[in-house]
Write an enzyme that holds these catalytic residues in place. Structure first.
Site, PDB file in Angstrom:
ATOM      1  N   GLY A  34     -27.668 -45.706  17.613  1.00 47.86           N
ATOM      2  CA  GLY A  34     -28.645 -46.547  18.306  1.00 47.86           C
ATOM      3  C   GLY A  34     -27.992 -47.613  19.157  1.00 47.86           C
ATOM      4  O   GLY A  34     -28.364 -47.823  20.319  1.00 47.86           O
ATOM      5  N   GLU A  71     -17.958 -53.463  16.654  1.00 51.86           N
ATOM      6  CA  GLU A  71     -18.046 -52.552  15.513  1.00 51.86           C
ATOM      7  C   GLU A  71     -16.865 -52.823  14.602  1.00 51.86           C
ATOM      8  O   GLU A  71     -15.714 -52.766  15.013  1.00 51.86           O
ATOM      9  CB  GLU A  71     -18.045 -51.095  15.976  1.00 51.86           C
ATOM     10  N   CYS A 106     -24.179 -41.683  10.926  1.00 48.43           N
ATOM     11  CA  CYS A 106     -24.415 -40.274  11.220  1.00 48.43           C
ATOM     12  C   CYS A 106     -23.120 -39.530  11.509  1.00 48.43           C
ATOM     13  O   CYS A 106     -22.824 -38.497  10.913  1.00 48.43           O
ATOM     14  CB  CYS A 106     -25.369 -40.139  12.396  1.00 48.43           C
ATOM     15  N   LYS A 108     -21.763 -34.158   6.622  1.00 48.60           N
ATOM     16  CA  LYS A 108     -22.601 -33.499   5.610  1.00 48.60           C
ATOM     17  C   LYS A 108     -22.970 -32.091   6.054  1.00 48.60           C
ATOM     18  O   LYS A 108     -22.873 -31.132   5.278  1.00 48.60           O
ATOM     19  CB  LYS A 108     -23.874 -34.317   5.383  1.00 48.60           C
ATOM     20  N   TYR A 116     -33.415 -37.151  -0.681  1.00 46.33           N
ATOM     21  CA  TYR A 116     -32.847 -36.016   0.046  1.00 46.33           C
ATOM     22  C   TYR A 116     -31.323 -36.028   0.044  1.00 46.33           C
ATOM     23  O   TYR A 116     -30.690 -34.961   0.012  1.00 46.33           O
ATOM     24  CB  TYR A 116     -33.394 -35.966   1.481  1.00 46.33           C
ATOM     25  N   GLU A 174     -29.273 -32.891  -1.271  1.00 49.98           N
ATOM     26  CA  GLU A 174     -28.374 -32.204  -0.338  1.00 49.98           C
ATOM     27  C   GLU A 174     -26.975 -32.073  -0.920  1.00 49.98           C
ATOM     28  O   GLU A 174     -26.366 -30.995  -0.891  1.00 49.98           O
ATOM     29  CB  GLU A 174     -28.324 -32.960   0.991  1.00 49.98           C
ATOM     30  N   ARG A 208     -39.662 -37.316  -4.092  1.00 47.51           N
ATOM     31  CA  ARG A 208     -40.963 -37.986  -4.029  1.00 47.51           C
ATOM     32  C   ARG A 208     -41.275 -38.365  -2.587  1.00 47.51           C
ATOM     33  O   ARG A 208     -40.400 -38.749  -1.823  1.00 47.51           O
ATOM     34  CB  ARG A 208     -40.968 -39.242  -4.898  1.00 47.51           C
ATOM     35  N   GLY A 240     -30.493 -44.226  -2.847  1.00 51.09           N
ATOM     36  CA  GLY A 240     -31.106 -44.870  -1.690  1.00 51.09           C
ATOM     37  C   GLY A 240     -30.116 -45.687  -0.875  1.00 51.09           C
ATOM     38  O   GLY A 240     -28.975 -45.909  -1.270  1.00 51.09           O
ATOM     39  N   ASP A 287     -31.661 -47.953  11.515  1.00 52.65           N
ATOM     40  CA  ASP A 287     -31.912 -48.075  10.078  1.00 52.65           C
ATOM     41  C   ASP A 287     -32.030 -49.516   9.608  1.00 52.65           C
ATOM     42  O   ASP A 287     -32.642 -49.784   8.570  1.00 52.65           O
ATOM     43  CB  ASP A 287     -30.786 -47.393   9.298  1.00 52.65           C
ATOM     44  N   ALA A 300     -35.553 -32.793   8.681  1.00 47.19           N
ATOM     45  CA  ALA A 300     -35.124 -31.669   7.853  1.00 47.19           C
ATOM     46  C   ALA A 300     -34.243 -32.172   6.722  1.00 47.19           C
ATOM     47  O   ALA A 300     -33.436 -33.085   6.911  1.00 47.19           O
ATOM     48  CB  ALA A 300     -34.366 -30.641   8.689  1.00 47.19           C
ATOM     49  N   HIS A 360     -42.315 -10.540  15.628  1.00 44.19           N
ATOM     50  CA  HIS A 360     -42.176  -9.749  14.410  1.00 44.19           C
ATOM     51  C   HIS A 360     -40.919  -8.881  14.464  1.00 44.19           C
ATOM     52  O   HIS A 360     -40.612  -8.342  15.522  1.00 44.19           O
ATOM     53  CB  HIS A 360     -43.413  -8.867  14.222  1.00 44.19           C
ATOM     54  N   GLU A 398     -43.288 -16.188  11.969  1.00 46.42           N
ATOM     55  CA  GLU A 398     -44.549 -15.626  12.450  1.00 46.42           C
ATOM     56  C   GLU A 398     -45.712 -16.018  11.543  1.00 46.42           C
ATOM     57  O   GLU A 398     -46.871 -16.011  11.966  1.00 46.42           O
ATOM     58  CB  GLU A 398     -44.454 -14.112  12.571  1.00 46.42           C
TER      59      GLU A 398
END
Length: 451
Positions: free
Chosen positions: A15, A35, A43, A51, A178, A182, A204, A261, A302, A340, A434, A439
Site C-alpha cells: 500500500g 521502511e 505480503c 506462503k 486462515y 494454510e 470462524r 491473529g 492493514d 482465497a 463442460h 460449470e
C-alpha cells in the site's frame, strides 16, 4: 509554510509503495518513504508470496500419488528444505529489488530506517533527523499476535516459518484462522506431523458449509485437529517442546507455531501524541478517504484493519494519491471483495455467507457438492462445493463460496460478475463449459434452502 516533502510515507509494503510511486510519478509530488525492515512488506517478504510458494512445494506428494492412480510409474523422494529455502530467499530478494527499482524510478527518496510521527507535519527518523511533509501516510501494516503465557518466548509465528533452519518432525499450530489452516496444510504436505489446536471451531466467520468441508478434508489428509483447548504453558525439553493445556498436557512437539491473529503495527509510532485517533484494537481510525481526524495524516492497508488484503491496500494507496495529489477525488469500494484461503483444498469467497443471509432474510441458497472428475477417477475421496447466495427480490448474487482446487482462480472471475450486479438468471443464461468444476456455478437451477 514550506515543507521538505509533499508526502512522507511510513511503511514500504504494497500500500505504501503504491501510494508513493503514484504520487511521485503520475502526479509530480515530492515524496519520501521510510521502511525499517525490507521493502515489500508482509505480503512480499513474510506473507502471501513465500506462503504461496510453500503451498506449491507441499502439493507435489499428492500430485505424485494422483499420477500413480492415472497409470504413471511416478515416485518422489524426500523434501530438501534447505535447497527450497535458498531459492525462496533468492526470489524474495529479487522481488524486493523490483519494489526498490519502482520507487527509484519514480524519484522517491527512500530512508532505510524507522520513522515515527512527531506532529501533524513532522516525521522523526531513527537517526535523529527530522523532516517535514505537507501530508503523512501511515502504511505500517500489522504483525503476528502472541498472547502472554508461561513459555511464550519459545513459540514461532508465521514470520518465523520461512526462516526455519530445518523442518521439525512434528509441529503444534495454535490458531483457527486462515493463516493457521494454510500452514497446517503446507507443513502436512511437506511431511511434518501436524496438530492444529484452537479454543473454538476453525475458520470462524467464513461460510459454515464451505468451512466444514475444508476442515473435514484437512483431517482426512492426516492433520490432527483439536478444539476447545486453551494452551497455558510451553517448556523447552531435550526432545523439543512440552505443551500443557487441557487434553494436551505433556504432549511433545518439534516446534510450536502461534497463528492467533495479527494486530495493527501502530505501537510507538507517535500517532496518539500527534492527536491521531486509534480504534480499540490499536488500528488507525480513518474515513472513507483513508483520512484520520488530523487532516494532514492518512493511513492505508492493514494498519487500518478494514479488509486486510494486499490488493485492498494497493487500491487504497492508489486512491489516496489520486485524491490528494491528482485532483481526482475517489475512494476504494470495500464491498464485494473476493478472497482465497490457500488450504488444500482451496477455499474462496466473495460477498455474504449463508449465515449472514439467514440472519438478514429474503435469500435463496443454491448449493452443489460433488466429487470432481479428476479426483474421482483416481479413487480419491475429495469433494468440492459451489454455493451461491441470491437475493429473492432483486435476484442479485450476493455471495459465492467455492471449495475446490484452484478456487482462487475461479472466484476472481465470479467476483467481476458480482461487482457488476449480476443476477442468478444471468448466471443461468451463461452457457456452461463442460467438463469443468466451475460449470456448476451456472447449472444450479433449484434453491437448496430459502430464508
Amino acid at each position: 509554510m514550506s515543507f521538505d516533502y509533499d508526502l512522507f510515507v511510513i511503511g514500504g509494503g504494497s500500500g505504501g509503495v503504491r501510494a508513493a510511486r503514484i504520487a511521485a510519478s503520475e502526479h509530480g509530488a515530492k515524496v519520501a518513504l521510510a521502511e525499517e525492515y525490507r521493502m515489500g512488506g508482509t505480503c512480499v517478504i513474510r506473507g502471501c508470496v513465500p506462503k504461496k510458494l510453500m503451498v506449491f512445494a507441499s502439493s507435489f506428494p499428492a500430485a505424485i500419488a494422483e499420477a500413480q492412480a492415472y497409470g504413471w510409474d511416478a515416485q518422489i523422494g524426500g523434501f530438501d528444505w534447505t535447497a527450497f529455502r535458498g531459492k525462496l530467499d533468492a526470489e524474495l530478494d529479487r522481488l524486493e529489488k523490483i519494489y526498490r527499482a519502482g520507487l527509484n524510478g519514480a524519484n522517491v527518496t527512500v530512508y532505510d530506517t524507522r520513522a515515527t510521527i512527531k506532529d501533524a507535519h513532522t516525521v522523526c527518523l531513527a537517526s535523529g533527523e527530522e523532516v517535514t511533509a505537507k501530508h503523512i501516510l501511515v502504511a505500517t501494516g500489522g504483525r503476528p499476535f502472541v498472547p502472554e503465557f508461561d513459555g511464550c518466548e519459545h513459540v514461532l509465528t508465521s514470520n518465523d516459518i520461512f526462516k526455519m533452519e530445518s523442518l521439525p518432525k512434528s509441529v503444534l499450530i495454535v490458531g483457527g484462522g486462515y493463516i493457521a489452516c494454510e500452514f497446517a496444510c503446507v507443513l502436512n504436505g511437506l511431511g511434518v506431523e501436524v496438530t492444529l489446536m484452537n479454543c473454538s471451531p476453525l475458520l470462524r466467520g467464513f461460510d459454515a458449509g464451505a468451512r466444514d468441508l475444508v476442515v473435514a478434508q484437512m483431517e482426512a489428509s492426516g492433520i490432527k485437529i483439536v478444539t476447545g483447548i486453551v494452551l497455558d504453558k510451553v517448556e523447552k525439553t531435550d526432545d523439543g517442546f512440552a505443551v500443557h493445556g487441557s487434553d494436551l498436557r505433556d504432549a511433545q512437539f518439534g516446534a510450536v507455531i502461534y497463528a492467533t491473529g495479527r494486530i495493527p503495527l501502530t505501537e510507538g509510532l507517535g500517532l496518539e501524541d500527534a492527536g491521531v485517533t486509534l480504534n480499540r484494537n490499536g488500528s488507525v481510525k480513518v474515513d472513507e478517504w483513508s483520512q484520520t481526524n488530523i487532516p494532514s495524516i492518512y493511513a492505508v492497508g492493514d494498519v487500518t484493519d478494514r479488509i486486510n488484503l494486499t490488493p485492498v491496500a494497493i487500491r487504497e494507496g492508489h486512491a489516496f494519491s489520486d485524491t490528494v495529489f491528482g485532483g481526482n477525488p475517489r475512494h476504494f469500494d470495500h464491498e464485494m471483495v473476493a478472497s482465497a484461503v490457500f488450504t488444500q483444498p482451496e477455499f474462496a469467497s466473495c460477498g455474504i455467507t449463508e449465515e449472514q443471509a439467514q440472519e438478514q432474510g429474503g435469500a435463496e441458497i443454491y448449493c452443489s457438492a460433488f466429487k470432481p472428475m479428476r479426483s474421482s477417477f483416481a479413487g480419491a475421496q475429495d469433494r468440492v462445493l459451489m454455493k451461491l447466495v441470491v437475493d429473492k427480490s432483486s435476484r442479485r448474487v450476493l455471495g459465492c463460496h467455492i471449495v475446490a482446487p484452484e478456487a482462487g482462480e475461479m472466484i476472481q472471475m465470479v467476483a467481476i460478475a458480482m461487482k457488476m450486479g449480476a443476477t442468478k438468471e444471468q448466471f443461468d443464461a451463461t452457457c456452461a463449459v463442460h467438463p469443468t468444476m466451475a460449470e456448476e456455478l451456472v447449472t444450479m437451477r433449484k434453491p437448496s434452502r430459502s430464508y
